[in-house]
Design a protein around this motif. Structure first.
Motif, PDB file in Angstrom:
ATOM      1  N   ILE A  22      -2.651   1.248 -10.939  1.00 31.79           N
ATOM      2  CA  ILE A  22      -2.006  -0.033 -10.649  1.00 31.79           C
ATOM      3  C   ILE A  22      -2.563  -1.106 -11.580  1.00 31.79           C
ATOM      4  O   ILE A  22      -3.734  -1.065 -11.981  1.00 31.79           O
ATOM      5  CB  ILE A  22      -2.225  -0.444  -9.167  1.00 31.79           C
TER       6      ILE A  22
ATOM      7  N   ALA B  61       2.317   1.624  -3.442  1.00 29.15           N
ATOM      8  CA  ALA B  61       1.268   1.996  -4.392  1.00 29.15           C
ATOM      9  C   ALA B  61       0.888   3.463  -4.254  1.00 29.15           C
ATOM     10  O   ALA B  61       0.683   4.165  -5.257  1.00 29.15           O
ATOM     11  CB  ALA B  61       0.043   1.103  -4.192  1.00 29.15           C
ATOM     12  N   GLN B  62       0.801   3.951  -3.024  1.00 29.31           N
ATOM     13  CA  GLN B  62       0.457   5.354  -2.816  1.00 29.31           C
ATOM     14  C   GLN B  62       1.570   6.269  -3.310  1.00 29.31           C
ATOM     15  O   GLN B  62       1.310   7.313  -3.922  1.00 29.31           O
ATOM     16  CB  GLN B  62       0.172   5.624  -1.334  1.00 29.31           C
TER      17      GLN B  62
ATOM     18  N   GLU C  21       1.263   6.478  -7.050  1.00 26.34           N
ATOM     19  CA  GLU C  21       0.177   7.374  -7.448  1.00 26.34           C
ATOM     20  C   GLU C  21       0.583   8.840  -7.279  1.00 26.34           C
ATOM     21  O   GLU C  21       0.336   9.678  -8.153  1.00 26.34           O
ATOM     22  CB  GLU C  21      -1.084   7.082  -6.623  1.00 26.34           C
TER      23      GLU C  21
ATOM     24  N   HIS D 144       0.837  -1.203   0.000  1.00 28.05           N
ATOM     25  CA  HIS D 144       0.000   0.000   0.000  1.00 28.05           C
ATOM     26  C   HIS D 144       0.876   1.259   0.000  1.00 28.05           C
ATOM     27  O   HIS D 144       0.583   2.236  -0.715  1.00 28.05           O
ATOM     28  CB  HIS D 144      -0.924   0.012   1.217  1.00 28.05           C
TER      29      HIS D 144
ATOM     30  N   TYR E 226      -6.090   3.049  -6.171  1.00 28.13           N
ATOM     31  CA  TYR E 226      -4.852   3.248  -6.947  1.00 28.13           C
ATOM     32  C   TYR E 226      -5.180   2.989  -8.424  1.00 28.13           C
ATOM     33  O   TYR E 226      -4.900   1.900  -8.946  1.00 28.13           O
ATOM     34  CB  TYR E 226      -3.767   2.291  -6.467  1.00 28.13           C
TER      35      TYR E 226
END
Length: 368
Positions: A214, A174-175, A178, A171, A211
């Motif tokens: 992704i 992924a953040q 982004e 996470h 996201y």
């Protein structure tokens, strides 16, 4: 100056098998510790049901993408517009990589199918600086923050190292992706072999929407132990990309057997989850015995394989050739892996308890 490569007998015998890329049913007595599949789910009654319908399936055309997207949606509880089924993950990897622009960041050693689809000058490589090839989200963020890329590839658990980043770490990565306009490709082909696997997946509508750039890849062949069906899925809330890829693959990219598998899988879901728990126990028991072998160093793994450093008196090519010639066991000497010292490491699959006992017995006989 003589630049001729010295091709040994070990090289020849290993190449004979490695260059096949499968089809090992022609060697019915061989134990395949090279290719990575779930050793338990293909014992489920789901295979019996496919077999009972063999004549119908072999004589009928499969449905097209619209129907198979709906089936995949039902199997993995993802919106139809977020998922594309493929002729194995390999088909989807090829199509996905052809749609990417700019540079791609990879952590090596890794599954080379992704970077092999790109010219070398577009691949930015991070190699963890420790002897077990361990890394986490912070390591990736630091490296690719200093070495900018347009896309980051994370195979989790990674292949061949078995390295695993927790959900909280994924996470975080992924953040970061982004926030920095970087696409993240997350390959979850082995995540169902990790402890707590039910809570370790990003194949979830809410997560995909959180996201939106992704892409989550999953090889059904590996996780479910059905590589002969040739089935994989790619999930993303980037609906424009998914729609574009659906038009790029062939009109009948899924065969009738794979389609039927998706039709009936939901009623065998509990069977599948039980086999994953069964597998985790088999891996734990196998690791205990592997660590007793003095000429290998076993690296931790949350996947269905172990990455081993081969220690004196053996080298990987020699050891793999001996296992093949004397014990009919095929293992990977990792000869084509980038990011590692040549002829120092090998990877072995985890199979069922009975097969693993045969592997351990062979290794014990090689203790000098």
């Amino acid at each position: 100056m003589n630049n001729k490569v010295n091709i040994t007998e070990d090289d020849k015998i290993l190449k004979k098998y490695y260059s096949r890329y499968g089809g090992f049913w022609v060697y019915p007595d061989m134990l395949d510790y090279c290719y990575l599949v779930n050793p338990y789910f293909n014992r489920s009654k789901i295979i019996d049901e496919i077999q009972d319908n063999f004549r119908m399936l072999v004589s009928e055309y499969p449905a097209g993408m619209a129907v198979n997207s709906k089936l995949a949606s039902d199997c993995w509880n993802v919106k139809e517009e977020y998922i594309i089924p493929g002729n194995g993950a390999a088909e989807l990897i090829k199509a996905l990589m052809e749609n990417l622009e700019g540079k791609v960041g990879v952590v090596r050693p890794t599954f080379e199918e992704y970077p092999n689809r790109m010219p070398d000058e577009r691949v930015v490589t991070f190699v963890p600086q420790n002897d077990s090839f361990r890394y986490d989200a912070d390591d990736m963020i630091e490296f690719f923050g200093n070495n900018p890329v347009d896309t980051i590839l994370l195979i989790n658990p990674d292949n061949p190292s078995g390295n695993f980043i927790s959900m909280s770490g994924v996470h975080k990565l992924a953040q970061w992706c982004e926030d920095n306009k970087v696409r993240l490709i997350l390959d979850e082909s082995f995540v169902d072999f990790s402890v707590g696997f039910k809570d370790n997946t990003f194949i979830n509508n809410d997560i995909l929407e959180k996201y939106p750039h992704i892409c989550v890849m999953k090889s059904i062949s590996k996780s479910y132990g059905v590589p002969g069906l040739r089935l994989g899925i790619l999930c993303s809330a980037d609906t424009a990309l998914i729609a574009k890829m659906k038009k790029q693959v062939s009109i009948w990219n899924i065969n009738s057997f794979a389609e039927f598998f998706m039709q009936i899988y939901p009623k065998y879901r509990e069977d599948y989850e039980l086999t994953c728990e069964q597998f985790i126990k088999a891996r734990e028991d196998f690791e205990v015995e592997l660590r007793k072998i003095p000429f290998i160093r076993v690296m931790p793994s949350q996947a269905n394989y172990f990455f081993l450093e081969v220690l004196p008196p053996y080298k990987p090519k020699e050891l793999c050739a001996i296992l093949l010639k004397e014990y009919n066991i095929l293992a990977s000497a990792c000869l084509a892996k980038k990011g590692i010292e040549p002829n120092k490491y090998m990877r072995i699959a985890v199979r069922n308890h009975g097969d693993n006992a045969k592997f351990i017995d062979a290794m014990r006989k090689l203790i000098k």
